[in-house]
Design a protein around this motif. Structure first.
Motif, short mmCIF file in Angstrom:
data_model
loop_
_atom_site.label_atom_id
_atom_site.label_comp_id
_atom_site.label_asym_id
_atom_site.label_seq_id
_atom_site.Cartn_x
_atom_site.Cartn_y
_atom_site.Cartn_z
N SER A 500 36.44 -24.75 29.05
CA SER A 500 35.42 -24.36 28.07
C SER A 500 36.06 -24.01 26.73
O SER A 500 35.50 -24.31 25.67
CB SER A 500 34.63 -23.16 28.60
OG SER A 500 35.45 -22.02 28.72
N ALA A 504 35.51 -25.91 23.19
CA ALA A 504 35.02 -25.13 22.03
C ALA A 504 35.88 -25.36 20.80
O ALA A 504 35.39 -25.31 19.67
CB ALA A 504 35.00 -23.64 22.39
N ASN A 512 40.58 -27.22 13.30
CA ASN A 512 39.97 -25.93 13.66
C ASN A 512 40.94 -24.76 13.58
O ASN A 512 40.58 -23.63 13.88
CB ASN A 512 39.41 -25.99 15.09
CG ASN A 512 38.14 -26.79 15.17
OD1 ASN A 512 37.40 -26.89 14.19
ND2 ASN A 512 37.87 -27.39 16.32
N LYS A 526 33.45 -22.95 18.97
CA LYS A 526 32.00 -22.81 19.09
C LYS A 526 31.64 -22.92 20.55
O LYS A 526 31.88 -23.96 21.20
CB LYS A 526 31.30 -23.89 18.26
CG LYS A 526 29.82 -23.61 18.06
CD LYS A 526 29.23 -24.56 17.03
CE LYS A 526 27.80 -24.19 16.69
NZ LYS A 526 27.22 -25.08 15.66
N ASN A 528 29.18 -22.82 24.09
CA ASN A 528 28.03 -23.63 24.47
C ASN A 528 26.72 -23.06 23.96
O ASN A 528 25.77 -23.80 23.71
CB ASN A 528 27.97 -23.76 26.01
CG ASN A 528 29.11 -24.61 26.54
OD1 ASN A 528 29.62 -25.48 25.83
ND2 ASN A 528 29.51 -24.38 27.79
N ASN A 529 26.68 -21.72 23.78
CA ASN A 529 25.45 -21.11 23.28
C ASN A 529 25.35 -21.15 21.75
O ASN A 529 24.43 -20.57 21.17
CB ASN A 529 25.35 -19.66 23.76
CG ASN A 529 26.50 -18.80 23.28
OD1 ASN A 529 27.35 -19.24 22.50
ND2 ASN A 529 26.55 -17.56 23.75
N GLY A 530 26.32 -21.80 21.11
CA GLY A 530 26.29 -21.95 19.66
C GLY A 530 26.98 -20.86 18.90
O GLY A 530 27.08 -20.93 17.67
N GLU A 531 27.47 -19.84 19.59
CA GLU A 531 28.12 -18.72 18.91
C GLU A 531 29.53 -19.09 18.49
O GLU A 531 30.30 -19.66 19.27
CB GLU A 531 28.16 -17.50 19.82
CG GLU A 531 28.67 -16.25 19.12
CD GLU A 531 28.35 -14.98 19.90
OE1 GLU A 531 28.44 -13.91 19.30
OE2 GLU A 531 28.01 -15.09 21.09
N GLU A 532 29.88 -18.77 17.23
CA GLU A 532 31.21 -19.07 16.72
C GLU A 532 32.17 -17.96 17.12
O GLU A 532 31.83 -16.77 17.07
CB GLU A 532 31.18 -19.21 15.19
CG GLU A 532 30.42 -20.43 14.72
CD GLU A 532 30.45 -20.58 13.21
OE1 GLU A 532 30.52 -21.72 12.73
OE2 GLU A 532 30.40 -19.54 12.52
#
Length: 821
Positions: A500, A504, A512, A526, A528-532
């Motif tokens: 994961s 990300a 990155n 990033k 999976n829930n979109g949080e950075e």
């Protein structure tokens, strides 16, 4: 010509009358009175006296005194029991010399009741808020006052007022609450100086005790907040004529007061000029302050749930009854027959002085022996806390014990408990040995099998076992590290899979990559829930290892504060050691120190960092010393809120531990305190030194380690030279000239220089630093010469060759070592 002369004479008399009236604005004489709408104003324009209607009351009026800056806050009321219903009431001095409040028919509503006739009486409102009646023929001293309002307090204790007793006349000075916010008549609560055995201040609800401070320690009352000692000076005076408590502001004429509210709470209030409002610096009682909340032979602990528990050696009589106050009874039936011992309770508010004896000629050992002789003696302690001497013994049940918080003073009390008899001791040893055997034998067997497996496996298998061992160790520690204070629940820090994290960060792609520090590279990711998030990956070439990784992970998981960076989780698969943090889009403070921040933003960032350090030093479950506080370790979120990061070399202190030392000196030279850099000693004052450097850097936009000047080699020395020359404002970044508050700038520089003094004992705590920065009424002491004022500093950064030393840090940090010269 004659008309002109008359005009000049007339003008002179008019001027004389105006001057006379202005000079008499704080006095009343038999020839002058005041009515509704008129006021007396003290000469310094601090206090006013006049008629007022309390709260939402429209028709009843009273004669009172208030601070001119806060007319709604009444500090004294004359006619508390006799409201004025007559709009034509007048305050004047009667022919016999008494101060009287008269209605329209000359009936007396209220009077000062002077017993003897006075020839030349004058009433004056003084700058202290004291309304006094004097004979102008006699010298105007406190001894010559015929009457004064300070002898008849209402619900407010002003600086210079007394709470206590006149031993000659038997008159008591005490506070009485208002009945309600709309009714100043005497309420149910009184605050008095209790001089039974040892002096303490108690609040009574009628005749029932509601709260007691604890006895006088010599400088303050026990269980009072210690941080208020630098705001005002407290005094307990005792002579043949009187015994009383009073206080005076260090920053006279600071506007402050102690007010007893209708609800029974007492508040210490200080006027905040910036907000034109009252700041509450102390309020009592809290939950554990209510007298006898937990009942006899129990202790109340505010930061623990439930708050009440029986003392050691006692048990709750009825397990079915979970409400407090409970009844705690002796857990050992043969009490005082098989021998007793004492356990020491530190930092507590001692039991109430109900059945006690005092012997000031005994030492603590003698006190213990004397207490053991008497089976009814339940506890003992020092009777003289200032000198650490004398003997105070309690008999019967112990009432009103509570644990004081970290910023409150407390004392040590020795509680009597039954000693274990020979049979009990033998049973205890048998139990301990049985438990050890049950635990150690399986552990030795598992260890033997694990070692045998390790010898027979290949190198890759050995590595796999080592990683499993790390996971087990980290998992065990994390269950301890993330236990929430005051809650029985445990929250586990999430473990992310390597897959994961790889997804990300796009397989840790160079695009990155945010930066690299002593720990290793940092990547933006990033989930999976979109949080950075910011992903910090331990490099194989890093000087840091598993110990620093575990230290940072456990510490940040344990700490919860809005000015500390938040840890989302970690990953320890396949030999990787990765930490996942919240992403800070505005990078770190060192990116903004060169012309990018306005004055208000700099102040906001510094106050946020100070609040974070205060939490680490005083309010977290364990005291934490950061040891590497610097601009690159202050991260900024999207709203420019500061968050302290990098706890890899931080150290935990126990509750009583104040200082430690190390042979491995790590950190960043230029921010290190002298005792740490030269002798390896560190304490909370080490972080205070680093904070002082950070303040000077933030105000000046200059780095301490890279500052060179003809007169001084460091920024600390430069600031010190400007301060001594009265040119401290020249330290400020030039872009702030039209934005900064110069008095506040001077205050910040003064506090910063106090923080970087050579001797750690001279530096303030972070609690004192915050008070000095935010309270303009506090008079700041003069700083001594800073450490390293004329020493060249060189920072040995561990950044890679392709990064410049001046580059700012992005969600990472550098771990720098001291560069010896």
């Amino acid at each position: 010509m004659e008309n002109l002369l008359c005009f000049y004479i007339f003008s002179f008399w008019i001027f004389f009358l105006i001057v006379k009236l202005s000079l008499a604005a704080d006095t009343i004489t038999p020839a002058r009175s005041i009515r509704d709408g008129e006021k007396l104003v003290s000469s310094s324009q601090t206090f006013e006296l006049g008629f007022f209607s309390p709260g939402n009351s429209r028709y009843s009026k009273y004669l009172g005194i208030w601070y001119k800056k806060s007319p709604e806050t009444i500090v004294w009321v004359a006619n508390r029991n006799s409201p004025i219903l007559d709009p034509s009431a007048v305050l004047t001095v009667s022919s016999n010399g008494s101060l009287v409040l008269l209605n329209v028919t000359k009936g007396i509503i209220w009077s000062s009741n002077i017993s003897r006739k006075v020839e030349n009486p004058v009433a004056q409102l003084q700058d202290t808020g004291n309304l006094v009646l004097v004979d102008v023929i006699r010298k105007n001293t406190s001894e010559s006052y015929l009457w004064q309002s300070f002898d008849y307090p209402s619900d407010t204790l002003l600086p210079g007022m007394k709470v206590g007793w006149n031993l000659k006349t038997g008159v008591e000075w005490y506070l009485t609450s208002w009945r309600s916010a709309d009714d100043p008549s005497p309420g149910n609560f009184t605050s008095r100086l209790d001089i039974h055995v040892l002096p303490e201040i108690c609040i009574y609800n009628g005749s029932v005790k509601y709260f007691c401070t604890g006895p006088w320690s010599g400088v303050a009352f026990v269980a009072a907040p210690s941080y208020t000692n630098f705001l005002y000076n407290q005094e307990l005076a005792h002579n043949q004529d009187e015994i009383y408590f009073s206080y005076e502001s260090y920053n006279s004429p600071s506007i402050m007061m102690l007010k007893l509210n209708p609800s029974g709470t007492v508040q210490r209030l200080i006027w905040n000029e910036r907000n034109a409002a009252w700041d509450v610096v102390y309020s009592a009682p809290n939950v554990c302050g209510v007298y006898g909340k937990c009942g006899a032979n129990s202790i109340c602990i505010l930061d623990k749930g439930p708050n009440c528990e029986c003392l050691k050696g006692f048990k709750l009589k009825s397990q079915d009854n979970q409400t407090w106050p409970g009844k705690c009874e002796r857990s050992h039936s043969s009490y005082c027959k098989s021998g007793d011992q004492f356990i020491k309770l530190d930092g507590i508010k001692a039991p109430d002085l109900l059945q006690v004896s005092v012997n000031d000629n005994m030492n603590l050992k003698q006190c213990e022996a004397e207490c053991l002789k008497n089976c009814t003696c339940r506890a003992y302690a020092y009777s003289n806390l200032t000198e650490g001497s004398g003997c105070l013994m309690w008999f019967g049940d112990l009432i009103d014990i509570s644990k004081t918080l970290g910023n409150f003073t407390g004392q040590s009390v020795y509680i009597r408990v039954p000693a274990l008899g020979p049979g009990k001791k033998k049973l205890l040893w048998i139990t301990i040995i049985a438990v050890l055997m049950a635990v150690l034998l399986p552990a030795f067997y598992i260890f033997y099998r694990w070692r045998r497996k390790l010898r027979e496996s290949r190198f890759a298998e050995r590595r796999k076992v080592e990683i499993s061992q790390d996971i087990l160790l980290l998992d065990t520690n994390m269950s301890i590290a993330t236990r929430e204070t005051g809650n029985s629940k445990e929250s586990c820090l999430p473990f992310f899979s390597l897959a994961s994290i790889t997804a990300a960060t796009d397989n840790f792609s160079g695009e990155n990559k945010l930066g690299e520090g002593g720990f290793g590279p940092v990547y933006k990711g990033k989930l999976n829930n979109g949080e950075e998030v910011a992903v910090k990956r331990l490099s194989s070439q890093s000087g840091q290892g598993l110990e620093e990784f575990k230290n940072e992970m456990m510490l940040i998981a344990k700490l919860q504060h809005r000015n500390l960076v938040r840890l989302f989780g970690c990953c320890i698969e396949h030999g990787e050691k990765i930490l996942i943090y919240e992403y800070m889009p505005n990078k770190s403070l060192d990116c903004f120190l060169f012309g990018l921040l306005g004055w208000e933003m700099r102040v906001r960032i510094l106050e946020g960092v100070a609040q974070g350090l205060l939490y680490l030093h005083h309010y977290s479950r364990l005291r934490v010393i950061h040891r590497d506080l610097k601009a690159s370790n202050i991260l900024l979120d999207s709203n420019m809120n500061p968050k302290i990061s990098d706890f890899g070399i931080a150290r935990l202190f126990g509750g009583d531990e104040l200082q430690s030392n190390t042979k491995r000196i790590v950190g960043t030279y230029g921010y290190m305190s002298p005792e740490y850099a030269l002798r390896g000693l560190f304490s909370i004052k080490s972080d205070v030194f680093s904070f002082g450097v950070l303040v000077l850097e933030t105000l000046s936009s200059k780095k301490n380690a890279h500052f060179y000047n003809t007169d001084s080699l460091t920024l600390l020395g430069h600031a010190w030279n400007l301060w001594n020359d009265g040119r401290a404002w020249e330290l400020m970044d030039s872009i702030l000239q039209n934005d900064a508050s110069y008095p506040m700038l001077n205050r910040y520089i003064n506090v910063a220089l106090l923080c970087v003094q050579e001797n750690a004992a001279d530096r303030p705590t972070m609690l004192e630093v915050i008070s000095m920065l935010t309270n303009e009424n506090v008079i700041l002491p003069s700083p001594l010469q800073p450490a390293f004022s004329h020493v060249r500093i060189a920072e040995n950064s561990s950044l890679p060759a392709n990064c410049e030393v001046e580059a700012c840090t992005v969600n990472c940090l550098t771990l720098s070592a001291m560069d010896a010269r």
